[in-house]
Design a protein around this motif. Structure first.
Motif, PDB file in Angstrom:
ATOM      1  N   GLU A   1      -9.180  -7.741  -0.104  1.00 14.16           N
ATOM      2  CA  GLU A   1      -9.904  -6.654   1.342  1.00 14.16           C
ATOM      3  C   GLU A   1      -9.443  -5.424   0.913  1.00 14.16           C
ATOM      4  O   GLU A   1     -10.208  -4.552   1.999  1.00 14.16           O
ATOM      5  CB  GLU A   1      -9.104  -7.490   2.136  1.00 14.16           C
ATOM      6  CG  GLU A   1      -8.612  -6.889   3.485  1.00 14.16           C
ATOM      7  CD  GLU A   1      -7.670  -7.790   4.095  1.00 14.16           C
ATOM      8  OE1 GLU A   1      -6.606  -7.714   3.751  1.00 14.16           O
ATOM      9  OE2 GLU A   1      -8.373  -7.791   5.550  1.00 14.16           O
ATOM     10  N   LEU A   2      -8.518  -4.752   0.076  1.00 17.05           N
ATOM     11  CA  LEU A   2      -7.971  -3.452   0.003  1.00 17.05           C
ATOM     12  C   LEU A   2      -9.378  -2.746  -0.759  1.00 17.05           C
ATOM     13  O   LEU A   2      -9.857  -2.016  -0.171  1.00 17.05           O
ATOM     14  CB  LEU A   2      -6.854  -3.408  -0.635  1.00 17.05           C
ATOM     15  CG  LEU A   2      -6.160  -1.983  -1.169  1.00 17.05           C
ATOM     16  CD1 LEU A   2      -6.643  -1.266   0.949  1.00 17.05           C
ATOM     17  CD2 LEU A   2      -4.851  -1.734  -1.421  1.00 17.05           C
ATOM     18  N   VAL A   3      -9.602  -3.098  -2.131  1.00 13.48           N
ATOM     19  CA  VAL A   3     -10.449  -2.254  -2.626  1.00 13.48           C
ATOM     20  C   VAL A   3     -11.792  -2.393  -1.997  1.00 13.48           C
ATOM     21  O   VAL A   3     -12.540  -1.769  -2.018  1.00 13.48           O
ATOM     22  CB  VAL A   3     -10.494  -3.553  -4.234  1.00 13.48           C
ATOM     23  CG1 VAL A   3     -11.390  -2.868  -4.770  1.00 13.48           C
ATOM     24  CG2 VAL A   3      -9.360  -3.642  -5.066  1.00 13.48           C
ATOM     25  N   LEU A   4     -12.258  -3.439  -1.548  1.00 11.01           N
ATOM     26  CA  LEU A   4     -13.186  -3.121  -0.423  1.00 11.01           C
ATOM     27  C   LEU A   4     -13.429  -2.565   0.689  1.00 11.01           C
ATOM     28  O   LEU A   4     -14.239  -1.733   0.061  1.00 11.01           O
ATOM     29  CB  LEU A   4     -13.660  -5.384  -0.072  1.00 11.01           C
ATOM     30  CG  LEU A   4     -14.628  -5.922  -0.649  1.00 11.01           C
ATOM     31  CD1 LEU A   4     -14.767  -7.710   0.193  1.00 11.01           C
ATOM     32  CD2 LEU A   4     -16.366  -5.451  -1.156  1.00 11.01           C
TER      33      LEU A   4
ATOM     34  N   MET B   1      -6.850   3.897  -5.537  1.00 12.64           N
ATOM     35  CA  MET B   1      -5.475   2.419  -5.216  1.00 12.64           C
ATOM     36  C   MET B   1      -6.850   1.597  -6.206  1.00 12.64           C
ATOM     37  O   MET B   1      -6.537   0.594  -6.800  1.00 12.64           O
ATOM     38  CB  MET B   1      -6.245   2.355  -3.852  1.00 12.64           C
ATOM     39  CG  MET B   1      -4.343   3.106  -3.305  1.00 12.64           C
ATOM     40  SD  MET B   1      -3.708   1.833  -1.470  1.00 12.64           S
ATOM     41  CE  MET B   1      -5.310   2.919  -0.585  1.00 12.64           C
ATOM     42  N   ILE B   2      -7.732   2.038  -6.297  1.00 10.56           N
ATOM     43  CA  ILE B   2      -9.161   1.495  -6.868  1.00 10.56           C
ATOM     44  C   ILE B   2      -8.767   1.174  -8.013  1.00 10.56           C
ATOM     45  O   ILE B   2      -9.257   0.423  -8.970  1.00 10.56           O
ATOM     46  CB  ILE B   2     -10.538   1.761  -6.105  1.00 10.56           C
ATOM     47  CG1 ILE B   2     -11.396   1.761  -4.707  1.00 10.56           C
ATOM     48  CG2 ILE B   2     -11.318   1.194  -7.245  1.00 10.56           C
ATOM     49  CD1 ILE B   2     -11.913   2.055  -4.111  1.00 10.56           C
ATOM     50  N   ARG B   3      -8.776   2.466  -8.703  1.00  9.03           N
ATOM     51  CA  ARG B   3      -8.053   1.752 -10.386  1.00  9.03           C
ATOM     52  C   ARG B   3      -6.970   1.556 -10.743  1.00  9.03           C
ATOM     53  O   ARG B   3      -7.188   0.832 -11.271  1.00  9.03           O
ATOM     54  CB  ARG B   3      -8.072   3.771 -10.649  1.00  9.03           C
ATOM     55  CG  ARG B   3      -9.643   5.136 -10.651  1.00  9.03           C
ATOM     56  CD  ARG B   3      -9.250   6.201 -10.945  1.00  9.03           C
ATOM     57  NE  ARG B   3     -10.441   6.757 -10.990  1.00  9.03           N
ATOM     58  CZ  ARG B   3     -12.295   6.586 -11.739  1.00  9.03           C
ATOM     59  NH1 ARG B   3     -11.404   6.274 -12.465  1.00  9.03           N
ATOM     60  NH2 ARG B   3     -12.973   7.701 -11.623  1.00  9.03           N
TER      61      ARG B   3
ATOM     62  N   VAL C   1       0.977  -1.145   0.513  1.00  5.80           N
ATOM     63  CA  VAL C   1      -0.317   0.089  -0.286  1.00  5.80           C
ATOM     64  C   VAL C   1       1.159   1.255  -0.035  1.00  5.80           C
ATOM     65  O   VAL C   1       0.604   2.504  -0.820  1.00  5.80           O
ATOM     66  CB  VAL C   1      -1.133  -0.587   1.003  1.00  5.80           C
ATOM     67  CG1 VAL C   1      -1.362   1.288   1.662  1.00  5.80           C
ATOM     68  CG2 VAL C   1      -1.802  -1.326   0.912  1.00  5.80           C
ATOM     69  N   PHE C   2       2.146   1.130   0.808  1.00  3.69           N
ATOM     70  CA  PHE C   2       2.565   1.767   0.819  1.00  3.69           C
ATOM     71  C   PHE C   2       3.509   2.427  -0.885  1.00  3.69           C
ATOM     72  O   PHE C   2       3.218   3.567  -1.399  1.00  3.69           O
ATOM     73  CB  PHE C   2       3.937   2.360   1.444  1.00  3.69           C
ATOM     74  CG  PHE C   2       3.201   2.572   3.393  1.00  3.69           C
ATOM     75  CD1 PHE C   2       2.693   1.539   4.596  1.00  3.69           C
ATOM     76  CD2 PHE C   2       3.532   4.031   3.703  1.00  3.69           C
ATOM     77  CE1 PHE C   2       2.341   2.339   5.165  1.00  3.69           C
ATOM     78  CE2 PHE C   2       3.870   4.376   4.840  1.00  3.69           C
ATOM     79  CZ  PHE C   2       2.910   4.114   5.523  1.00  3.69           C
ATOM     80  N   ARG C   3       3.788   1.213  -1.122  1.00  3.38           N
ATOM     81  CA  ARG C   3       4.540   1.593  -2.136  1.00  3.38           C
ATOM     82  C   ARG C   3       3.742   1.808  -3.735  1.00  3.38           C
ATOM     83  O   ARG C   3       4.255   2.661  -4.433  1.00  3.38           O
ATOM     84  CB  ARG C   3       4.862   0.346  -2.870  1.00  3.38           C
ATOM     85  CG  ARG C   3       6.323   0.384  -4.165  1.00  3.38           C
ATOM     86  CD  ARG C   3       6.981  -1.034  -4.182  1.00  3.38           C
ATOM     87  NE  ARG C   3       7.106  -2.157  -3.187  1.00  3.38           N
ATOM     88  CZ  ARG C   3       7.346  -3.174  -3.808  1.00  3.38           C
ATOM     89  NH1 ARG C   3       6.709  -3.896  -4.900  1.00  3.38           N
ATOM     90  NH2 ARG C   3       6.613  -4.078  -2.286  1.00  3.38           N
ATOM     91  N   LEU C   4       2.264   1.291  -3.868  1.00  2.00           N
ATOM     92  CA  LEU C   4       1.045   1.527  -5.043  1.00  2.00           C
ATOM     93  C   LEU C   4       1.028   2.878  -5.025  1.00  2.00           C
ATOM     94  O   LEU C   4       0.928   3.873  -5.354  1.00  2.00           O
ATOM     95  CB  LEU C   4       0.497   1.078  -3.738  1.00  2.00           C
ATOM     96  CG  LEU C   4      -0.714   0.941  -5.073  1.00  2.00           C
ATOM     97  CD1 LEU C   4      -0.501   0.543  -7.412  1.00  2.00           C
ATOM     98  CD2 LEU C   4      -2.231   0.137  -4.527  1.00  2.00           C
ATOM     99  N   THR C   5       0.812   3.888  -3.236  1.00  2.00           N
ATOM    100  CA  THR C   5       0.890   5.561  -3.322  1.00  2.00           C
ATOM    101  C   THR C   5       1.694   6.176  -2.785  1.00  2.00           C
ATOM    102  O   THR C   5       1.672   7.608  -2.294  1.00  2.00           O
ATOM    103  CB  THR C   5      -0.098   5.542  -2.084  1.00  2.00           C
ATOM    104  OG1 THR C   5       1.047   4.969  -0.701  1.00  2.00           O
ATOM    105  CG2 THR C   5      -1.137   4.728  -1.618  1.00  2.00           C
TER     106      THR C   5
END
Lengths: 112, 156
Positions: B51-54, B125-127, A87-91
């Protein structure tokens, strides 16, 4: 969620004892961290090795804590579990925070 | 050379779950859905992304469609047709502004500390993690469709 704080010479280590920093827990996380951070001095190192889920609410809360600490002190993270690291890397927040590789931070054994 | 067992392909299934919009209930719904997917045969990578997208999509319904109310009803339908998972969310909250899904902030690391955003990461993130994302408003209901496939989840 609980926080366990240890201080060594020049930094304050805060272990986050929770499996998630998400929408359900981000406010509590900020409130607990606020208490710890305002009373600490030096670099704040946040040990996230118990946390296996952080969403954008959690990320936002971590950014908020970074702002609480202020630009004069450093905030670093340690023990990011795989999904949290992703998540840190994605953002691209992995570029904003100094992230330590070690899975957990050495804490004094006495008093535990 | 021994033959490896055939790759198990998760079957085509569909299930629906209903939750209230409070964060604790949403958390429980996500957990149940991920458990179902694991049982169906989707691996850890799929479950992590779902889990994250939801979490992001449901949090948006809770915060924006229902404006933080605890008892807004959200219907979640999950359809699996490997290697794709389709998630549909339906709620009766407020519509999306301008009838469009927000873009979300693209991550930027050149900002000063005070300017660092504390939100907006969710839609971004969803996209990134979905193959398809669509929204429509119909008969007082929000309908959000998210499709994940094996290529989109690799971005995680």
């Amino acid at each position: 969620m609980e926080l366990v704080k240890h201080s060594d010479a020049d930094r304050t280590i805060i272990q986050v004892v929770a499996s998630r920093i998400d929408a359900a827990g981000s406010i509590r996380f900020k409130d607990l961290m606020r208490d710890e951070v305002l009373n600490a001095s030096g670099t704040v190192l946040v040990d996230l090795s118990a946390v296996n889920f952080v969403d954008s609410s959690g990320l936002g809360a971590i950014v908020a804590v970074r702002k609480m600490i202020g630009a004069d002190r450093d905030m670093e993270l340690a023990g990011l579990t795989p999904n949290v690291e992703k998540v840190f890397r994605l953002t691209r927040m992995d570029k904003v925070f100094k992230i330590h590789e070690t899975p957990s931070v050495t804490v004094p054994t006495e008093g535990l | 050379m021994s033959r490896s067992p055939p790759l198990a392909v998760p079957p085509e299934t569909q299930f629906t779950l209903r939750t209230f919009s409070s964060p604790i209930r949403v958390r429980a719904a996500i957990e149940k859905i991920c458990l179902n997917l694991r049982e169906i045969g989707f691996d850890g990578q799929w479950c992590s992304v779902v889990e994250l997208v939801l979490a992001e999509a449901l949090n948006n319904v809770a915060e924006h469609a229902y404006r933080g109310a605890s008892y807004g009803v959200i219907n979640i339908t999950v359809t699996t047709s490997a290697p794709e998972i389709r998630i549909e969310l339906r709620d009766r909250g407020h519509p999306m502004p301008n009838g469009q899904i927000p873009t979300g902030y693209p991550p930027r690391t050149d900002m000063s500390l005070e300017d660092l955003p504390e939100g907006g990461f969710g839609w971004f993130m969803i996209r990134r993690l979905t193959r398809l994302l669509a929204y429509e408003r119909c008969d007082g209901e929000n309908h959000l469709i998210l499709c994940l496939d094996s290529k989109s989840i690799e971005k995680f």
